[in-house]
Each structure stands twice: as C-alpha cells, then as structure tokens.
Enzyme design. Structure first.
Site, short mmCIF file in Angstrom:
data_model
loop_
_atom_site.label_atom_id
_atom_site.label_comp_id
_atom_site.label_asym_id
_atom_site.label_seq_id
_atom_site.Cartn_x
_atom_site.Cartn_y
_atom_site.Cartn_z
N SER A 27 -7.49 -6.42 10.21
CA SER A 27 -8.92 -6.72 10.42
C SER A 27 -9.47 -7.59 9.29
CB SER A 27 -9.73 -5.42 10.51
OG SER A 27 -9.46 -4.61 9.38
N HIS A 61 0.82 -1.21 0.00
CA HIS A 61 0.00 0.00 0.00
C HIS A 61 0.85 1.27 0.00
CE1 HIS A 61 -3.69 -2.33 1.70
NE2 HIS A 61 -3.53 -2.48 0.41
C1 BV8 Z 1 -8.23 -2.43 -5.25
C2 BV8 Z 1 -3.53 3.37 2.40
C3 BV8 Z 1 -8.53 -3.06 -7.51
C4 BV8 Z 1 -2.40 3.87 3.13
C5 BV8 Z 1 -5.10 1.63 2.50
C6 BV8 Z 1 -16.43 -4.09 -1.72
C7 BV8 Z 1 -16.06 -5.36 -1.32
C8 BV8 Z 1 -14.73 -5.76 -1.37
C9 BV8 Z 1 -13.75 -4.89 -1.81
C10 BV8 Z 1 -14.11 -3.63 -2.18
C11 BV8 Z 1 -15.44 -3.21 -2.15
N1 BV8 Z 1 -15.49 -1.94 -2.56
C12 BV8 Z 1 -14.24 -1.51 -2.86
C13 BV8 Z 1 -13.41 -2.54 -2.66
C14 BV8 Z 1 -11.96 -2.56 -2.87
C15 BV8 Z 1 -11.26 -1.86 -1.71
C16 BV8 Z 1 -11.66 -2.47 -0.40
O1 BV8 Z 1 -11.22 -3.54 -0.05
N2 BV8 Z 1 -12.52 -1.74 0.34
C17 BV8 Z 1 -12.97 -2.26 1.63
C18 BV8 Z 1 -12.93 -1.12 2.66
C19 BV8 Z 1 -14.37 -2.83 1.47
N3 BV8 Z 1 -9.86 -2.09 -1.95
C20 BV8 Z 1 -9.18 -1.24 -2.73
O2 BV8 Z 1 -9.63 -0.22 -3.21
C21 BV8 Z 1 -7.76 -1.68 -3.03
N4 BV8 Z 1 -7.54 -1.63 -4.43
O3 BV8 Z 1 -9.10 -3.19 -4.89
O4 BV8 Z 1 -7.87 -2.23 -6.57
C22 BV8 Z 1 -7.62 -4.17 -7.89
C23 BV8 Z 1 -7.20 -5.07 -6.93
C24 BV8 Z 1 -6.37 -6.12 -7.32
C25 BV8 Z 1 -5.97 -6.24 -8.64
C26 BV8 Z 1 -6.41 -5.31 -9.58
C27 BV8 Z 1 -7.24 -4.28 -9.22
C28 BV8 Z 1 -6.77 -0.73 -2.40
C29 BV8 Z 1 -6.87 -0.82 -0.91
C30 BV8 Z 1 -5.74 -0.01 -0.27
C31 BV8 Z 1 -6.34 1.15 0.46
N5 BV8 Z 1 -5.30 1.81 1.22
N6 BV8 Z 1 -4.19 2.30 3.13
C32 BV8 Z 1 -2.80 4.53 4.35
O5 BV8 Z 1 -3.41 5.62 4.29
O6 BV8 Z 1 -2.48 3.94 5.37
S1 BV8 Z 1 -5.99 0.50 3.36
C33 BV8 Z 1 -5.75 0.66 5.05
O7 BV8 Z 1 -6.68 -0.17 5.69
C34 BV8 Z 1 -4.42 0.11 5.51
O8 BV8 Z 1 -3.39 0.33 4.61
C35 BV8 Z 1 -4.67 -1.33 5.67
O9 BV8 Z 1 -4.18 -2.02 4.56
C36 BV8 Z 1 -6.14 -1.45 5.59
C37 BV8 Z 1 -6.69 -2.38 6.60
O10 BV8 Z 1 -6.33 -1.91 7.82
P1 BV8 Z 1 -5.67 -2.95 8.85
O11 BV8 Z 1 -4.21 -3.01 8.58
O12 BV8 Z 1 -6.40 -4.25 8.83
O13 BV8 Z 1 -5.93 -2.18 10.17
P2 BV8 Z 1 -7.30 -2.12 10.98
O14 BV8 Z 1 -7.27 -0.91 11.85
O15 BV8 Z 1 -8.45 -2.33 10.06
O16 BV8 Z 1 -7.21 -3.41 11.91
C38 BV8 Z 1 -6.19 -3.44 12.89
C39 BV8 Z 1 -6.09 -4.88 13.34
O17 BV8 Z 1 -5.01 -4.97 14.26
C40 BV8 Z 1 -7.33 -5.34 14.08
O18 BV8 Z 1 -7.67 -6.61 13.60
C41 BV8 Z 1 -6.88 -5.44 15.53
O19 BV8 Z 1 -7.49 -6.51 16.21
C42 BV8 Z 1 -5.42 -5.74 15.36
N7 BV8 Z 1 -4.59 -5.32 16.50
C43 BV8 Z 1 -4.78 -4.28 17.36
N8 BV8 Z 1 -3.77 -4.28 18.27
C44 BV8 Z 1 -2.94 -5.30 17.96
C45 BV8 Z 1 -3.45 -5.96 16.83
N9 BV8 Z 1 -2.84 -7.04 16.28
C46 BV8 Z 1 -1.70 -7.47 16.85
N10 BV8 Z 1 -1.15 -6.90 17.94
C47 BV8 Z 1 -1.74 -5.82 18.51
N11 BV8 Z 1 -1.19 -5.24 19.61
#
Ligand code: BV8
Length: 243
Positions: free
Chosen positions: A188, A115
């Site tokens: 997540s 990313h």
């Molecule tokens: C794409 C940018 C096409 C940088 C980020 C409908 C259904 C499915 C998919 C889609 C949809 N509509 C749109 C989509 C596609 C979309 C998507 O998935 N949307 C989601 C929201 C539904 N995806 C995209 O647009 C991607 N591109 O699909 O292009 C394509 C694909 C393939 C091939 C050709 C074409 C692009 C997605 C990238 C977006 N950019 N970040 C920045 O600003 O940071 S995403 C952002 O959220 C992060 O980068 C990260 O990747 C993402 C998820 O976050 P997490 O890392 O999981 O963090 P989160 O807070 O959610 O969770 C934290 C976790 O840590 C929790 O589980 C917690 O329990 C745990 N935790 C907490 N403490 C600890 C811990 N674990 C361990 N130890 C601890 N102490």
C-alpha cells in the site's frame, strides 16, 4: 519494458514485495477488507511497548499468523521472481516487507526480510548474544511463553515492529542506488522506510514500476503502474525482462 542501460550482463533489478504478493496464497493483507489488522489494533500487537505491556497478547497474534502461514503455498508470481533470480544472479536484489516464507518456498535463495521473519524468534534483550533462531511453535498460554536459554529474558518474535529499525538497510540502499529497474509488488506504500525506496531508485535514474490491483499511496513516484493481481501480472513482467 525499457530499463536504464544495464551492462551487457543485463539490467540490475531491485524488487520490493509487500503483503499483496501473499494474498493469493491465502495469507491476509494488513489493510484489506479482512486484513490482519482488523480485530487487532496495531499498537496492541506490533510494537515494543505492546510486547512489554502484554507479551501473551503479542504471542497470540504471531502464533495465529504462524499457524495461518505454515502450510500456504507460493503462486506463479513468487515462482517468476525465483526464475528471475536464477537468470540474473547477483544482478537481482529481492527485498520483502513480508515475514512469511513464500519467496523461499518458491525457490528464491537471497531474500532480504527487512521486517523480520515470522518463523524465527529471538531474545527480547538487545544486549543478549543469543542469535535469532528458527521457531515455528505457537505460544498461547502465559505459562508457555518462551524464555532465553542464555539470559532468561522473554523470547520475542524476530520481527521489526513499528518504531524499530528495519533489518539490512545498508544492503538495501546499496542495491537501490545501483539498480536500473525498481519493481514494487503488492504494497500500500504507507509504511516507511519501505514506501520511500521507489524515490531512492528514481533519484538515480532507475525505471520504477508498480504491480497491484489498486494504486499504492506513493503511486506518483512510479513511471508505470501495472494493474492486476501479482499471480498474473508478475509472470508477464518477468517474462518481458527475461526476453
Ligand atoms: C522506522 C511487522 C525508524 C511484521 C511491519 C509518520 C509518517 C511516516 C512514517 C512514520 C510516521 N510515524 C511513524 C512512522 C514510521 C513507521 C511508519 O511508517 N508508520 C506508518 C504506519 C505511518 N515506520 C516504522 O516504525 C518503521 N521503522 O521508521 O524506524 C528508522 C527508519 C529508517 C532508518 C532509521 C530509523 C518500521 C516499520 C515496520 C513495521 N512492521 N510489519 C508483521 O507483523 O507483519 S509493517 C506491516 O505493514 C508489514 O510488514 C508491511 O511492511 C507494512 C505495509 O503493509 P503492506 O505490505 O503494504 O500491506 P497492506 O495490507 O498495507 O497493503 C496490501 C497491498 O497489496 C495493497 O496495496 C493491495 O492493493 C495489494 N494487493 C492486494 N491483493 C493483491 C495485491 N497486490 C498484488 N496482488 C494481489 N493479489
């Protein structure tokens, strides 16, 4: 921990990390209680449209994150992954969804930032030939927004936003298809294509393990859920692999 039979040189391990591995280093996660997205609506700051509409707002969001991440230190979980890389060499593939530099600060040499990277910027014009470049500066005022020295367009964070194609997907897929163990840490499991990696690995018979304090959204896909924080559980899992 049993893995699919690797060769004599040991198992091929694919590791995917998310914001959770940075949490204990003091970098907030996205969807946690004080998550990053709180106070900022995703579509306002992490999409190409957002940047077109209000580049200053987007630069303020990423500037705040640069300032917040700059001096953070890695923990034992990051260091365990660096040790595993030293032991396995090219048999380990580390892919991160994170844009911070904690894996590198812990000593990991080969990190696939799917990313993008918080401390790099690039020209916002896809046709411009300017390469992404290191940039840890903050941009908080409209008249200080950076422009490309080559084409004059606005410079943007070197980040993969929603709706954009992540980086290094071919290399990532090849490593997923070849691994014996797919280890996912602190994500997540709701953002694709990263959340689908575990199914790709499982489809080729790899063992799949998740480490984190809560069940991820794609928990069904894992053979094993190791409950707890990355700084504690990840060194334990890596120690088991190194034995
Ligand atoms: C794409 C940018 C096409 C940088 C980020 C409908 C259904 C499915 C998919 C889609 C949809 N509509 C749109 C989509 C596609 C979309 C998507 O998935 N949307 C989601 C929201 C539904 N995806 C995209 O647009 C991607 N591109 O699909 O292009 C394509 C694909 C393939 C091939 C050709 C074409 C692009 C997605 C990238 C977006 N950019 N970040 C920045 O600003 O940071 S995403 C952002 O959220 C992060 O980068 C990260 O990747 C993402 C998820 O976050 P997490 O890392 O999981 O963090 P989160 O807070 O959610 O969770 C934290 C976790 O840590 C929790 O589980 C917690 O329990 C745990 N935790 C907490 N403490 C600890 C811990 N674990 C361990 N130890 C601890 N102490």
């Amino acid at each position: 921990m049993a893995t699919r039979s690797g060769s004599a040189a040991g198992p091929r391990v694919f590791v995917l990390t998310g914001a959770g591995i940075s949490a204990e280093s003091g970098i907030p996660t996205f969807r946690g209680v004080n998550g990053l997205w709180n106070g900022w609506r995703i579509e306002e700051v992490a999409s190409p449209r957002a940047f077109e509409r209000d580049p200053l707002l987007v630069w303020r969001f990423y500037s705040e994150r640069r300032a917040g991440a700059r001096d953070k230190e890695p923990h034992a979980g990051h260091r365990a992954l660096a040790e595993l890389e030293a032991a396995l060499g090219e048999r380990m593939f580390l892919c991160t969804q994170n844009v911070d530099h904690l894996h590198e600060r812990a000593g990991s040499r080969r990190v696939a930032h799917m990313h993008g990277r918080l401390f790099q910027s690039r020209c916002s014009q896809p046709r411009c030939t300017l390469e992404p470049f290191d940039d840890d500066r903050v941009y908080l005022e409209r008249d200080s927004l950076p422009t490309c020295p080559r084409c004059g367009s606005l410079v943007r964070p070197h980040i993969c936003w929603f709706g954009e194609v992540p980086f290094e997907l071919e290399r990532i897929e090849a490593a997923l298809l070849a691994c014996d163990l797919c280890l996912v840490v602190g994500t997540s499991g709701v953002v694709y294509p990263a959340a689908g990696f575990v199914e790709v690995a499982a489809s080729k018979g790899a063992r799949t393990v998740y480490i984190g304090p809560e069940e991820p959204g794609n928990s069904e896909a894992f053979d094993e859920l190791v409950h707890g924080p990355a700084s504690v559980r990840l060194p334990e899992v890596v120690a088991g692999l190194m034995r």
